[in-house]
Design an enzyme around this catalytic site. Structure first.
Site, PDB file in Angstrom:
ATOM      1  N   SER A 156      -9.943  -0.455   7.057  1.00  0.00           N
ATOM      2  CA  SER A 156      -9.433  -0.194   5.745  1.00  0.00           C
ATOM      3  C   SER A 156      -8.773  -1.542   5.273  1.00  0.00           C
ATOM      4  O   SER A 156      -8.332  -1.452   4.147  1.00  0.00           O
ATOM      5  CB  SER A 156      -8.306   0.921   6.048  1.00  0.00           C
ATOM      6  OG  SER A 156      -9.253   2.110   6.010  1.00  0.00           O
ATOM      7  N   SER A 179      -9.517   2.012   2.916  1.00  0.00           N
ATOM      8  CA  SER A 179      -8.862   2.868   2.250  1.00  0.00           C
ATOM      9  C   SER A 179      -7.771   1.716   1.382  1.00  0.00           C
ATOM     10  O   SER A 179      -7.012   2.338   0.459  1.00  0.00           O
ATOM     11  CB  SER A 179      -7.905   3.837   3.112  1.00  0.00           C
ATOM     12  OG  SER A 179      -7.089   2.962   4.058  1.00  0.00           O
ATOM     13  N   LYS A 202       0.774  -1.064  -0.060  1.00  0.00           N
ATOM     14  CA  LYS A 202      -0.051   0.008  -0.011  1.00  0.00           C
ATOM     15  C   LYS A 202       0.620   1.207  -0.090  1.00  0.00           C
ATOM     16  O   LYS A 202       1.892   1.256   0.705  1.00  0.00           O
ATOM     17  CB  LYS A 202      -0.826   0.195   1.172  1.00  0.00           C
ATOM     18  CG  LYS A 202      -1.943   1.108   1.265  1.00  0.00           C
ATOM     19  CD  LYS A 202      -2.793   0.861   2.458  1.00  0.00           C
ATOM     20  CE  LYS A 202      -3.912   1.818   2.741  1.00  0.00           C
ATOM     21  NZ  LYS A 202      -4.832   1.727   3.770  1.00  0.00           N
TER      22      LYS A 202
END
Ligand SMILES: [Mg+2]
Ligand SMILES: [Zn+2]
Lengths: 469, 475, 97
Positions: A171, A147, A72
């Site tokens: 997330s 996210s 990420k």
């Protein structure tokens, strides 16, 4: 993953071939998905070749040496752009690796690219990325969640075999659920946060995303453990990747909190979760109706704390040492203009909320109050584990929603309704796929356990995986 | 001035003398090239996390113990949020609600009167970077340059109660505090390098009133003298404002050394909103009581206790004792030399005399050398004047005092058989003066003693010469 | 109630330059947040300590040991405006808050 490892081990495939295959997948799918912000083709191939050399010389770093991974883009990678999906950090290349990235390198995993997210991990749909939305591989008109939407979508679409995400209020679990993959939010402190760009340090955790429970457990075993660079990381708890054990379910006490099955829950989600619970019961588990009444306050508590901490953590983006700088005659104006130009609207919104709840005249009523309610939530959660071994709930109230469907920020914040509680209380929680709805959208089930009970989580997750899919 | 009582409180920042910074492992040394002692942590790069330096906590506790504070085994770190180019994270890690130390005091003399000032609290925090302005000062600079070498050096902030009542008292408090910090070795307290900084709050209230007036904060006090002068200036300014029926504005003022006055920095209706909240990246401190006891056991004798001991056990005057207390190296020598059976006052007088000047230039002599020199004088082997000569060569040669005396043939000649011929020679050379002396001009004795000393290269014992002169002229 | 001045004050504290439209938008958002958060304020928290750290860990302090810093050129490499070994910023003015 064991298959890939076996192929590498028996020379049926080289790391270079495997990485190339994933790069081809990326090239093919990215135009539709947009799961990556940066694809490091050159770097990944270089790392793959090194892995192949190591294997040839019989000094592989781990069984997984040469198997690529996606990371990420709010996790620092030395020399490789780390944008946090923000314009502000458009050209920012960290001078150091995050500890978890170090862990991956120690195990020989080539980093194939950096995945998309909501800007600074603020969001539940990856729509708030400065680099465009990540689409759901199961339905391109829908969001991948957030996210960590990029990580979940990349794994679900076969662009990477596994990925790292971060989870502050859901997330990892929510996008895992939306994309039909497995995602773990570890116990707070189980994984180092050093080098992970902070959203809310008291809630943030890095965790694995993969297609199977076992792969998720393997990746967790690579990144778990104490780190001298992170004062909030915990002493090592020996974590062994657990084996599937059919007898395990017998007598297992599963808490089912009524509050998670009420109004607002999508019917098909409920059916899928109930069916899964029934399956577990039929194999010998004991379902115990419990109450987690404080979940009623979870979202507001979460929102107060997360915005407050974020407003402070994001203050360092002032245009002096790195990132966007808009010229101005004086420093204050330079700060204000640079931040205005570098941040998207959701980031600004949360900074405004966070500044408000921390400001002198509102601190007590909002921030301090939320910290105290957090104590009540934590007590409530921990008390339930005196009665039951694990708690099972849906991961999200609905399956993946359509891109653009949630215009109201408060509505968006409700995406974390079932997941925020684990972050507030620091417990581990995993989302495991439990079938699909009538439109073919993946559904997820959430398993929670007490602090540092990841092993237990994975054992139950195996059952769900084998019993409900 | 007579209509008002002055109320002063001080906030002192002391940089701790650790090897590495407070929250990272960068060096703390002064004077390195800009931005050469920085790492991702002290630059506040995204994703970095702080780690507390144990030594900083130890030094903070030690300072607290030396100031009679209560040391809190539990203390906590907070974030103080504000934007400034020298603050890399845009927040300072500090201790707000739960400081390391509270409730202490410091005692010190002002003109022979003992004063006591309460220490409200001492907390740990991190230092900011350094700004260099392109112009003369911050206000007339088009741009400023930032050096983060200093960012993250550990500080303690010491806050006094508002119970200091005149500018001189404030200065003496600060001098005593600095001395204390040096005694316990936690800081080099160099005001010129910024390792000791002081902000002062001052307000005036009608004489006898218990209600505090509006306070003004004075910043940029770079020396003890600046502290005293700024407070004197501010005391006068405020009393003029109040006497004229005006009101003192609550504000921060800066001391302008050149102009010799304080100037308004910013007026604020209310205090800045720092949005302080518990630091989520650092667990609270839970100190082991045994560890704190060990630190307490390592607190040395403090200045005031030493002063009292020098007066009581060595019979020294306040003046002499204060000299020794203020200069610990001299005091150390004093103890060592005094141990060897020399007169205490002689030793202090020696140390405070030419020795002090020479030692500051060239470094200290050993206690052994000093005792030997003083013994030579004490035994009458050399005169005071000769001792001076020996002393200055002691700093440059490797010889002992006795060896120098021998080498230079220094000694006191007090044998009348050797002196009488010299005296006769001197008298014979000055018949006019001899006559005047015999006519009653007795002050000429010293002239003749001087002549004899000169003729003997200073070796003659002046007292013996005097006696012999009288005998000779009385004939 | 959240008024425009509140929003402007927050924006100034947070160093965010907002357009008129943004001020309107965030005024609405803040108001929505405040009303939805009202429930939280009714929770009885008397005698409850706040939680800053979900999992309590013993704080291991770092030994006072120096490690290598970054070379100066690397430190400055991310800077948008650097000069002679320093980061450079425009005129610093004290804020009227
Ligand atoms: Mg301070
Ligand atoms: Zn550093």
């Amino acid at each position: 993953m064991r298959q890939l490892a076996h192929m590498l081990d028996t020379r049926q495939a080289t790391s270079r071939e495997i990485v190339t295959r994933y790069l081809e997948q990326i090239a093919q799918q990215e135009p539709q998905l947009n799961a990556f912000i940066t694809v490091d083709e050159e770097g990944a191939l270089l790392q793959a070749e090194e892995a192949d050399r190591r294997r040839a010389e019989g000094r592989a770093l781990s069984p997984w040496d040469g198997i690529p991974i996606a990371v990420k883009d709010n996790i620092s990678t030395a020399g490789l752009k780390t944008t946090c999906a923000s314009r502000f950090l458009e050209n920012y290349r960290p001078l150091f690796d995050a500890t978890v990235v170090d862990n991956l390198r120690q195990a020989g995993l080539p980093i194939i690219g950096k995945t998309n997210l909501d800007e600074f991990a603020m969001g539940s749909s990856t729509e708030y990325s400065a680099y465009g939305v990540t689409r759901n591989p199961h339905d391109l008109s829908r969001v991948s969640g957030g996210s960590s939407g990029g990580s979940a979508a990349a794994v679900a679409a076969g662009e990477a075999p596994w990925a790292l995400g971060t989870d502050t209020g859901g997330s990892i679990r929510q996008p895992a659920s939306f994309c039909g993959v497995v995602g773990l939010k570890p116990t707070y402190g189980a994984v180092s946060r050093y080098g992970v760009v902070a959203l809310a340090p008291s809630l943030d955790q890095v965790g694995p995303v993969a297609t199977t429970v076992e792969d998720t457990a393997i990746l967790f075993s690579l990144i778990a453990g104490p780190d001298r660079r992170d004062a909030s990381s915990s002493e090592a708890r020996p974590f062994q990747v657990p084996r599937w054990d059919e007898q395990f379910v017998t007598g297992l006490k599963i808490g089912v909190p009524e509050e998670f099955f009420g109004e607002g829950l999508d019917q098909e989600v409920e059916q899928a979760v109930r069916k899964c619970l029934a399956e577990l019961e039929s194999r010998g588990a004991v379902l115990v109706p419990i109450s987690l009444a404080t979940n009623e306050y979870a979202i507001d508590t979460y929102l107060t704390l997360v915005t407050a901490e974020a407003s402070s953590c994001l203050a360092r983006y002032d245009g002096v040492r790195y990132g966007t700088r808009v010229a101005a005659a004086d420093s204050n104006t330079m700060f204000s203009k640079s931040r205005a130009a570098g941040f998207g609207s959701e980031v600004k919104r949360r900074i405004m909320l966070g500044t408000y709840v921390l400001s002198a005249s509102h601190y007590e009523a909002y921030y301090e109050q939320a910290q105290k309610v957090r104590t009540l939530i934590k007590r409530d959660v921990l008390a339930s584990f005196e009665e039951v071994d694990v708690v099972i709930t849906p991961t999200t109230p609905t399956p993946a929603f359509r891109i653009g469907a949630k215009r109201n920020p408060l509505e968006m914040y409700l995406s974390d309704l079932f997941t925020a509680m684990a972050n507030l209380s620091g417990i581990p929680a995993i989302s495991v796929p439990c079938g699909k709805d009538s439109k073919g959208l993946p559904l997820g089930i959430q398993i929670m356990a007490s602090h540092f009970q990841e092993e237990l989580l994975f054992k139950v997750a195996y059952m769900v995986e084998r019993g409900c899919l | 001035m007579t209509n008002f009582d002055t109320v002063i409180g001080l906030e002192i920042h002391v940089a701790l003398l650790t090897e590495s910074k407070f929250l990272c492992s960068c060096k703390t040394s002064f004077g390195a090239p800009p931005n050469s002692q920085c790492c991702p942590v002290c630059l506040g790069l995204p994703g970095t996390l702080p780690l507390i330096n144990e030594k900083a906590v130890e030094y903070g506790a030690k300072a607290g113990l030396a100031l009679g504070c209560e040391i809190h085994y539990f203390s906590r770190f907070d974030r103080k949020n504000y934007f400034y180019p020298d603050l890399p994270k845009a927040y300072q890690i500090t201790q707000d609600a739960f400081p390391l130390c509270t409730n202490g005091f410091l005692e010190y003399y002002v003109d022979d009167q003992l004063f006591r000032t309460e220490i409200t609290r001492i907390h740990l925090e991190e230092e900011a970077g350094k700004l260099i302005h392109s112009g003369q000062s911050i206000v007339d600079s088009e741009y400023s340059l930032v050096d983060y070498n200093r960012a993250g050096i550990p500080l303690i902030e010491i806050v006094t109660a508002p119970d200091i009542h005149h500018p001189k008292q404030a200065r003496l408090f600060l001098e005593q505090l600095r001395l204390l910090m040096r005694y316990i070795g936690v800081s080099d307290t160099k005001m010129e390098e910024g390792s000791l900084r002081c902000d002062a709050n001052i307000s005036l209230k009608p004489k006898g009133s218990s209600v505090l007036g509006t306070k003004v904060e004075i910043k940029n006090l770079n020396s003890f003298r600046a502290l005293e002068r700024a407070l004197e200036y501010e005391e006068l300014r405020q009393s003029q404002v109040l006497s004229g029926g005006g009101v003192v504005r609550q504000e921060s003022r800066t001391w302008d050394e050149r102009a010799g006055k304080t100037m308004s920095m910013r007026s604020k209706g209310d205090a800045p909103d720092y949005r302080i909240f518990p630091e989520p990246d650092l667990p609270p401190l839970n100190l082991d009581p045994v560890w704190v006891e060990l630190i307490a056991a390592n607190v040395p004798e403090l200045p005031l206790a030493r002063l009292r001991r020098l007066e009581r056990d060595y019979g020294l005057s306040r003046y002499d004792a204060t000299f020794l207390v203020n200069y610990p190296e001299f005091c150390e020598l004093f103890f060592q030399v005094a141990e060897r059976g020399l007169g205490y006052e002689d030793v202090v007088n020696f140390l405070m005399g030419d020795y002090a000047r020479l030692a500051r230039e060239k470094g200290h002599l050993s206690a052994e050398r000093i005792s030997e020199l003083l013994t030579l004088v004490d035994e009458g082997t050399i005169s005071q004047g000769q001792a001076k000569e020996v002393l200055s060569s002691l700093f440059s040669s490797g010889l002992s005092p006795r060896e120098i005396v021998q080498e230079r043939g220094l000694e006191v000649v007090d044998d009348p058989g050797r002196l009488e011929p010299v005296i006769r020679e001197v008298l014979a050379a000055n018949p006019d003066l001899v006559r005047r002396l015999q006519d009653g001009e007795t002050k000429l004795y010293s002239f003749f003693v001087g002549q004899v000393m000169r003729a003997t290269q200073g070796k003659a014992d002046p007292e013996v010469v005097h006696k012999l002169l009288r005998g000779e002229l009385g004939k | 109630m959240i008024d425009r001045q509140d929003v402007i004050r927050m924006a100034r504290l947070a160093r965010l330059e907002l357009s008129e439209a943004e001020i309107d938008q965030y005024q609405q958002d803040l108001a929505g947040f405040v009303s939805s958060g009202r429930k939280l304020q009714q929770v009885d928290v008397s005698a409850v300590e706040g939680t800053s750290h979900a999992v309590v860990v013993t704080h291991e302090l770092r030994k006072d040991e120096v490690a290598e810093s970054l070379p100066q050129d690397l430190v400055l490499s991310t800077g948008p405006d650097v000069s002679d070994g320093f980061f450079r910023v425009p005129r610093i003015v004290e804020e009227q808050e």
